[in-house]
Structures are given as structure tokens and as C-alpha cells.
Motif scaffolding. Structure first.
Motif, mmCIF file in Angstrom:
data_model
loop_
_atom_site.group_PDB
_atom_site.id
_atom_site.type_symbol
_atom_site.label_atom_id
_atom_site.label_comp_id
_atom_site.label_asym_id
_atom_site.label_seq_id
_atom_site.Cartn_x
_atom_site.Cartn_y
_atom_site.Cartn_z
ATOM 1 N N PRO A 10 0.835 -1.211 0.000
ATOM 2 C CA PRO A 10 0.000 0.000 0.000
ATOM 3 C C PRO A 10 0.865 1.255 0.000
ATOM 4 N N ALA A 11 0.461 2.180 -0.832
ATOM 5 C CA ALA A 11 1.240 3.405 -0.959
ATOM 6 C C ALA A 11 0.970 4.346 0.219
ATOM 7 N N THR A 12 2.014 5.027 0.704
ATOM 8 C CA THR A 12 1.870 6.027 1.767
ATOM 9 C C THR A 12 1.280 7.289 1.167
ATOM 10 N N PRO A 13 0.210 7.777 1.721
ATOM 11 C CA PRO A 13 -0.356 9.006 1.181
ATOM 12 C C PRO A 13 0.718 10.079 1.100
ATOM 13 N N PRO A 14 0.669 10.893 0.063
ATOM 14 C CA PRO A 14 1.752 11.853 -0.165
ATOM 15 C C PRO A 14 1.938 12.844 0.959
ATOM 16 N N LEU A 15 0.873 13.247 1.734
ATOM 17 C CA LEU A 15 1.015 14.245 2.786
ATOM 18 C C LEU A 15 1.506 13.652 4.095
ATOM 19 N N LEU A 16 1.307 12.367 4.285
ATOM 20 C CA LEU A 16 1.664 11.745 5.555
ATOM 21 C C LEU A 16 3.085 11.234 5.472
ATOM 22 N N GLN A 17 4.000 12.096 5.618
ATOM 23 C CA GLN A 17 5.405 11.752 5.505
ATOM 24 C C GLN A 17 6.184 12.427 6.625
ATOM 25 N N GLY A 18 7.402 11.947 6.805
ATOM 26 C CA GLY A 18 8.306 12.574 7.768
ATOM 27 C C GLY A 18 7.734 12.570 9.165
ATOM 28 N N ALA A 19 7.783 13.740 9.841
ATOM 29 C CA ALA A 19 7.341 13.859 11.223
ATOM 30 C C ALA A 19 5.862 13.534 11.373
ATOM 31 N N ALA A 20 5.059 13.892 10.366
ATOM 32 C CA ALA A 20 3.634 13.599 10.446
ATOM 33 C C ALA A 20 3.375 12.107 10.453
ATOM 34 N N ALA A 21 4.141 11.360 9.668
ATOM 35 C CA ALA A 21 3.950 9.903 9.617
ATOM 36 C C ALA A 21 4.225 9.279 10.965
ATOM 37 N N LEU A 22 5.180 9.824 11.727
ATOM 38 C CA LEU A 22 5.491 9.289 13.058
ATOM 39 C C LEU A 22 4.461 9.747 14.091
ATOM 40 N N ALA A 23 4.037 11.023 14.016
ATOM 41 C CA ALA A 23 3.138 11.570 15.035
ATOM 42 C C ALA A 23 1.718 11.064 14.873
ATOM 43 N N PHE A 24 1.282 10.819 13.624
ATOM 44 C CA PHE A 24 -0.102 10.389 13.372
ATOM 45 C C PHE A 24 -0.104 9.038 12.683
ATOM 46 N N ALA A 25 0.539 8.104 13.297
ATOM 47 C CA ALA A 25 0.628 6.764 12.710
ATOM 48 C C ALA A 25 -0.670 6.003 12.937
ATOM 49 N N GLY A 26 -0.862 4.944 12.140
ATOM 50 C CA GLY A 26 -1.992 4.044 12.332
ATOM 51 C C GLY A 26 -3.328 4.729 12.133
ATOM 52 N N PRO A 27 -4.257 4.487 13.061
ATOM 53 C CA PRO A 27 -5.621 5.010 12.884
ATOM 54 C C PRO A 27 -5.701 6.535 12.976
ATOM 55 N N MET A 28 -4.663 7.213 13.464
ATOM 56 C CA MET A 28 -4.708 8.669 13.595
ATOM 57 C C MET A 28 -4.369 9.378 12.288
ATOM 58 N N SER A 29 -3.889 8.622 11.313
ATOM 59 C CA SER A 29 -3.470 9.267 10.065
ATOM 60 C C SER A 29 -4.656 9.839 9.295
ATOM 61 N N ALA A 30 -5.733 9.072 9.246
ATOM 62 C CA ALA A 30 -6.892 9.531 8.474
ATOM 63 C C ALA A 30 -7.503 10.804 9.039
#
Length: 753
Positions: A10-30
Motif C-alpha cells: 500500500p502506498a503512503t499518502p503523499p502528505l503523511l510523511q516525515g514527522a507527520a507519519a510518526l506523530a499520526f501513525a496508524g488510525p490517527m493518520s486519516a
């Protein structure tokens, strides 16, 4: 179209990268992506979205991902209410706040405060967010809220004034920041300091906070001149017990100057560094003399001398090291100049009683410092340690303009004297009422009226802000105005037209026994047993004599010992008719006062009459209708008849000022009787509860000083706050003058309880 197969990760959404990917991982990303999308679609601009996208991961990392997502709602709210700039500034400010509070619940409180600020003062949100790190470095959240609310209250409805406060262009902002960041303020310890000076040094000078217009250096140190002592509202950096100790040390140091510095030094052609050195030597000299009388002062002053015999050789550091060396003989400093200065000071110990010693020694040491090429900047120099004064009071500057002196002159020119409610004979009272000619007091002379439109400032009082739970010191100015004279004929006719009413009021007041209770012993009947008489009766019985049956005691009030001040509300609302009548409220007030005044005059009770209204906090009108020393004759009646309803009702300031007048009376009971239509208000206070709570606080202050405060409310049909201000038991409401005798008994019976 690219197909996604089971083998394709599954591709990582383009905006959820770097610090955001770590801070809002899993169910918090959406939810976070949805929040970004909402901000993007709202049209606030890319800088706002980018600011949230960049800083919300920092918030999530410090106080949790839910807080980081909820931040988007606050950004959106600020964009709508306070503008895009404020919305862009919120995410970085929130990240700084999250780092300081480190708690999701308190972080939510921070966001709530910013949202509240955006509703009350939207133009100022950006100024607060820019300075949020500085503010939170000195204030916790509750104190930050108090500081913000103080600014909103200070600005009132003036957006420009609010902006000046929150941008720190107005010195009031720094003043409140210092207050909120300190546990101990001058307001907390001022009364104790006054008693301390009186008990130790017999000094009873008024103690004030520095004016907001005073130079910054003067606001950081004590100052004395012209019979007044100025004390900073707080000493930043000192907390708890040490904060109170430095106030005491500062006052003791000023007291030493007032005792041992008998003349001012002429500044003449002395260089600034010489003036600083002479002042330093004089500080040390008077402290030495003071410690001869009170050796314990060394334990008070010495802990504040913290200069170390090391570091760069600058003028301020060398002067601080010399200050410590002169008060502490055991302090060793390797610097040659400090050593030489110390030796010269102690070698002249036989001349410490001579003030000129400081002048000679300070001038020499100043020359030495100049020859050492040590630069001295008089504009930035502040005497150390912080308990010492600013040295202004030591010097005669001649014709040289002095900013501090200008401040004092300004205060003197308007004769503003804050009356201290706990002092029955305040020493700083400058305006004295001229003695009135009793012989002429009963003759109305309209042709000799003084100008009535010029008020003379006579006092400044604090005001209580219920939102922040604090007093605003020196907030309200009371000005005394000369009352206009009117024709008393109508009042006199209305009194004469009601002989039965006059008789009933006089009889009722005469029946009230308001005096100190006195115990009468040796009575045949009474509430308690008189032990001495009872013992004597038993002894008489045992030796065969007939016992005296008068073995009881009782408590009685036989004399009248009461002073009363009638205070009239003459605001614009008193022009309105009372409920169910065409007669204006003010007319009913005049008639009620005339009846009460006539009754009390006949009984000889000391009483005074005054009236008040207001035009903002800088102009509370106070009109003396009758002083305690006057008879209630034609002139007071003419002043009463000349009253007209105008302006507003700043009740708390008038109550405080009347309380000061009553506090000078020496009777057993002192009563402030306020006659009003019950509408506290003023043009610069949109929050009506503010003045109600302040008046309630003023009443409580008078009660604490033994002054009864009762209210006769003239029912105009409007919403009434009197019961909350004075208490239900201390408030009576009347809507017709003929009901006054029916209600007054309950008022006087309360006085005799």
C-alpha cells in the motif's frame, strides 16, 4: 490507471510523511489528513495550511495525536474571528505551549483561552501569539488567563488601547505581567511595611507604587523624595519568603537614608560615575549607622549581596562587589580598586557620622575608576543589590530636569492622594477642608458660588476585578466638586406638609439605642447572676444578716453613640420616575435625606451628607452637601436642592471615599447609609457585573473596618443589584416617601442587635 495487486505494498499518502507519519501513525493518520483537507478547502490560504501541517506533529509528539488533530479546529476558528495571520501564528505558538504544559488537558485550556481571546479582542490575538513563549516562561496557564483578562478589562471597548496592552506598547502590560509572575507583591505586603516603618523608625510617610510614567530604572528600585516613598510593585526573581524580605530590606534602607542623610548632595559638575560612587558610599554609610542601632539589620541586608570576586571588570560589577565589601568586612576581593576603596571606607569610620565623608570619598573613587578606563553608562546603570534605592532622593539637581521629579510634581499639581482605608488620620492628606463659619453656614449665598465644573482630584482608589480576582491599584480617581446651590423652598414645603411623617421618623430614630453596651450590676432583676453580689448575699446569710436580694446584672444601652454619612446617588438614572409615579427618583432622594437629616440634627447625632456620580474611572464626582462639623441649615439644604441627576454610577469608589470620611469619626457605631436607585454603571465598563462586584467588595472592606453599610433603595422598577451588594438584611426598598417610616425601624433595629 495503476492497478493495485496483492503483491503491491500500500502506498503512503503523499502528505503523511516525515514527522507527520510518526506523530499520526496508524488510525490517527486519516483524521489528521482530513483536518489538513478541511483547512485547505476552507480557503484560509496556503500559509495557514502549511503552518498547521508543519507544527501539528510537534504538538502531537508533546501532548498526543488527538490534541494535534483538534488544533485544526482552533486554527479554523481563529482564521474566521481574528484573521489569517492569527491562524498562521497559532500552530507554532501551540507547539511552544504544548512543550511547557506537557498535558493534553491543559493544552486544551490553552486553546480555549486563545479562542476566547479571539472573540473578545480579535485584533490582539497575533500580538499574544507572537509573545507566547515569553509569557508562558513567566506565567502558568491560570496566570496567563488572568493577564489576558486584565488586558481586555483595561482596554474596555477601545480596540486600539487593547492592542497597546497586548503588544506591550502600554506599560500597563509589563506591570500586570510582573504582578502575575510574582507570588508576593507590594499590594500583599504594603500594610505590614507601613507598620514596620512606624514601629522601627517612627516614619509615617505614604508609600506608593511608582507611576507608570516613571523611567524604567526608577520602577525597578525604591525611591524617596518630597515626603513620599515609592516601592516597586514586585521584585522579579524573588519569591515566597525572600520576596517579602526584600520589601522589608528596601524600606529599612530608605528609612536609614531618611534618618541619617540629612541634606541632599548638590550634583553641580560631578560626573555620572562620581554621582554613582558618592551614592554607593552614602548607602554603605547610612547602613552602618543603622546597624549600630539595630544590629539585626545585617542579617536582613547581607543575603542580597551576591556579587562574586571574579568575572569581567565592568563598572556595574565592580560597584556591586564594592557594595558587598563595604557591608561585609569579611568579604575578600582580589581587585585592587575594590580593596583600596574598602580600606579607605573603614579607615574613615570615625567620620561615618559626617555625611560629607561620602561626598569626598565617592569623588576620589570615581576619579580612580575613570583613570582605569572603565566605561560607565549612567543610562543603563541600576544600583545593586536590588533592595537599594535609585539614589534620586540623595541629590539636588538644581535646574536640571528630572523625570522622577516631574512625576512627583504632576501628582502634586493635581493633588491626588490615595486615601488608605485603614488609616484614620492619613499623613498624606493634602487637601484640608476650610473651617466653615458656623454663623454664616445657615445663610445661602448663591452669589458666592465657586466654579462648579472643576473637580479637584483628592484620592485614588483600587477597583476589584471579579474576572481576575484581584484589585487594580490606583485605578479610580475621585474628584471633589463644589455643589450648585438651589432653591430649598420646595424641599422645606414638602417637609412641612407632612408633620405626622416628620414626627414618626424623629420618634423612631430617637427610640433607637445605638451605643456601647454597658453592664449594670447589683440589680433586683436581670439576665445574668452578678457573682460578686451573690457571694456577698451568701456571706450575709451565713453570718445571720439579711441578704441583699439584688444579685443580678443586665446589659443596657443608655446613650446614643452613632455617626452617619448619607451618600446620595445622583446619576442620570435618578431622573427617571419611580415606579407608579411621575416623580423623579432624585426628588424622592432629596426629600428622604431632608427628613432624615432633620431628625438626626434634632437628636445631635453627628452626620454628614454627600452625593456622587461618575464619568469614567478618572472622574468620579463627589459633592459634599453637609460635613460632620456643619449644622443642617439653609446652606446644606440649598446644596441638596441644587443637585441634578447626570452621568453614571461608579458606586464602589464613592463607597470607599465615604468610608474614609467615616473612618475619622470616633463614635461607637459608624454607619454609611447609601440612597440609590440601584444601578451601578459607567460609560467605560460594558460588563455591568464588574461594578456590582466591585461595590460588593468595597462594602466588605468597610465592614472589615467596623463600618456598617446599609442601603435605602428607591425602587425605579429596573433590575436591582442592591441585595447582592449590601446583602438582603442590609437593604430596604421603598417606592413612596410615606413608606420611609415603615421601613426605617427595621434598619435601626439592626444597628442595635
Amino acid at each position: 490507471m495503476k492497478l493495485v495487486t496483492s503483491e503491491t505494498p500500500p502506498a503512503t499518502p503523499p502528505l503523511l510523511q516525515g514527522a507527520a507519519a510518526l506523530a499520526f501513525a496508524g488510525p490517527m493518520s486519516a483524521p489528521w489528513l482530513a483536518a489538513v483537507e478541511r483547512l485547505s478547502q476552507a480557503g484560509y490560504g496556503e500559509p495557514v495550511v502549511e503552518s498547521y501541517r508543519r507544527h501539528s506533529p510537534e504538538v502531537a509528539g508533546k501532548v498526543g495525536p488527538n490534541a494535534g488533530i483538534a488544533l485544526a479546529d482552533s486554527v479554523s476558528l481563529l482564521a474566521i474571528k481574528a484573521g489569517r495571520k492569527a491562524a498562521e501564528l497559532l500552530p507554532p505558538a501551540a507547539a511552544q505551549a504544548a512543550g511547557r504544559v506537557a498535558d493534553a488537558h491543559r493544552f486544551r485550556a490553552f486553546l480555549n483561552l486563545m479562542e476566547r481571546l479571539s472573540s473578545l479582542a480579535p485584533e490582539s490575538v497575533s500580538e499574544v501569539l507572537i509573545r507566547i513563549d515569553r509569557l508562558l516562561s513567566r506565567l502558568d496557564l491560570s496566570r496567563l488567563e488572568a493577564w489576558v483578562l486584565a488586558g481586555i478589562r483595561y482596554g474596555g471597548g477601545d480596540a486600539q488601547r487593547r492592542h497597546g496592552y497586548f503588544s506591550f506598547e502600554d506599560p500597563e502590560a509589563e506591570r500586570w505581567l510582573e504582578r502575575e509572575s510574582s507570588d508576593v507583591t507590594f499590594e500583599h505586603v504594603g500594610r505590614r511595611l507601613k507598620y514596620y516603618l512606624d514601629a522601627l523608625w517612627r516614619i509615617r510617610l505614604p508609600i506608593r507604587e511608582p507611576s507608570l510614567r516613571a523611567p524604567e530604572a526608577s520602577r525597578r528600585r525604591t525611591s524617596f523624595d518630597r515626603g513620599m516613598i515609592r516601592v516597586p510593585p514586585v521584585y522579579p526573581g524573588f519569591r515566597d519568603q525572600q520576596a517579602e524580605e526584600i520589601f522589608r530590606a528596601a524600606l529599612a534602607h530608605v528609612a536609614a537614608h531618611l534618618t541619617f542623610t540629612r541634606d541632599k548632595f548638590p550634583a553641580r559638575s560631578l560626573k555620572p560615575v562620581q554621582i554613582a560612587l558618592v551614592s554607593l558610599i552614602e548607602d554603605a554609610r547610612v547602613e552602618k549607622l543603622a546597624m549600630r542601632e539595630y544590629p539585626g539589620l545585617r542579617r536582613l541586608w547581607l543575603p542580597f549581596h551576591v556579587a562574586q570576586p571574579s568575572g569581567a571588570k565592568t563598572a556595574p560589577t565592580l560597584l556591586a562587589r564594592l557594595s558587598r565589601a563595604l557591608i561585609d568586612p569579611d568579604f575578600e576581593d582580589p581587585d585592587g580598586w575594590v580593596q583600596k576603596s574598602k580600606e579607605m571606607f573603614y579607615a574613615a569610620r570615625e567620620h561615618w557620622d559626617d555625611q560629607q565623608m561620602s561626598r569626598v570619598l565617592g569623588s576620589l573613587l570615581g576619579n580612580d575608576l575613570g583613570q582605569m578606563r572603565i566605561q560607565f553608562n549612567a543610562k543603563t546603570y541600576v544600583p545593586e543589590p536590588p533592595y537599594r534605592d535609585d539614589n534620586v532622593g540623595l541629590w539636588d539637581w538644581g535646574e536640571q530636569p528630572n523625570e522622577m521629579a516631574d512625576e512627583e510634581l504632576l501628582d502634586e499639581s493635581v493633588r491626588i492622594v490615595r486615601q488608605e482605608e485603614d488609616d484614620p488620620d492619613p499623613p498624606d492628606r493634602e487637601r484640608q477642608e476650610p473651617e466653615r463659619d458656623q454663623g454664616s453656614a445657615n445663610r445661602a449665598r448663591p452669589e458666592e458660588q465657586a466654579p462648579v465644573d472643576i473637580g479637584i482630584p483628592v484620592a485614588r482608589y483600587p477597583e476589584h476585578d471579579h474576572l481576575i480576582g484581584r484589585d487594580r491599584p490606583d485605578w479610580v480617581t475621585v474628584k471633589e466638586y463644589e455643589p450648585r446651590l438651589g432653591d430649598p423652598g420646595e424641599i422645606e414645603r414638602s417637609i412641612e406638609a407632612n408633620p405626622e411623617l416628620r414626627f414618626r421618623i424623629q420618634a423612631m430614630i430617637r427610640a433607637a439605642k445605638v451605643s456601647r453596651p454597658r453592664r449594670r450590676r447589683h440589680m433586683a432583676e436581670g439576665e445574668q447572676l452578678d457573682l460578686d453580689a451573690a457571694i456577698q448575699a451568701v456571706l450575709s446569710q451565713r453570718i445571720g444578716e439579711s441578704p441583699d436580694p439584688r444579685i443580678y446584672s443586665t446589659v443596657m444601652r443608655q446613650f446614643r453613640d452613632l455617626s452617619v454619612l448619607l451618600l446620595l446617588d445622583i446619576s442620570e438614572s435618578t431622573n427617571d420616575p419611580i415606579k407608579g409615579s411621575r416623580r423623579p427618583t432624585l426628588e424622592l432622594e432629596k426629600q428622604a435625606v431632608a427628613l432624615l437629616g432633620e431628625a438626626m440634627e434634632g437628636l445631635g447625632d453627628p452626620f454628614a451628607v454627600a452625593a456622587f456620580c461618575s464619568d469614567g474611572r478618572e472622574d468620579v464626582h463627589y459633592l459634599r452637601i453637609k460635613d460632620f462639623s456643619e449644622r443642617f441649615g439653609a446652606l446644606p439644604l440649598s446644596r441638596l436642592a441644587g443637585l441634578t441627576g447626570s452621568l453614571s454610577t461608579r458606586m464602589g469608589a464613592a463607597i470607599r471615599h465615604a468610608g474614609v470620611e467615616l473612618g475619622k469619626q470616633t463614635t461607637y457605631r459608624r454607619l454609611l447609609l447609601l440612597v440609590t436607585d440601584g444601578e451601578p454603571s459607567d460609560r467605560d465598563v460594558p460588563d455591568r457585573r464588574y461594578l456590582v462586584e466591585d461595590a460588593r467588595y468595597a462594602v466588605a472592606g468597610l465592614t472589615a473596618h467596623g463600618i456598617d453599610t446599609l442601603c435605602v433603595g428607591l425602587d425605579s422598577g429596573a433590575e436591582n443589584h442592591l441585595a447582592r451588594i449590601f446583602g438582603p438584611r442590609n437593604t430596604i426598598m421603598i417606592d413612596r416617601i410615606d413608606r420611609l417610616p415603615d421601613r426605617l425601624p427595621s434598619l435601626y433595629f439592626r444597628l442595635t442587635r
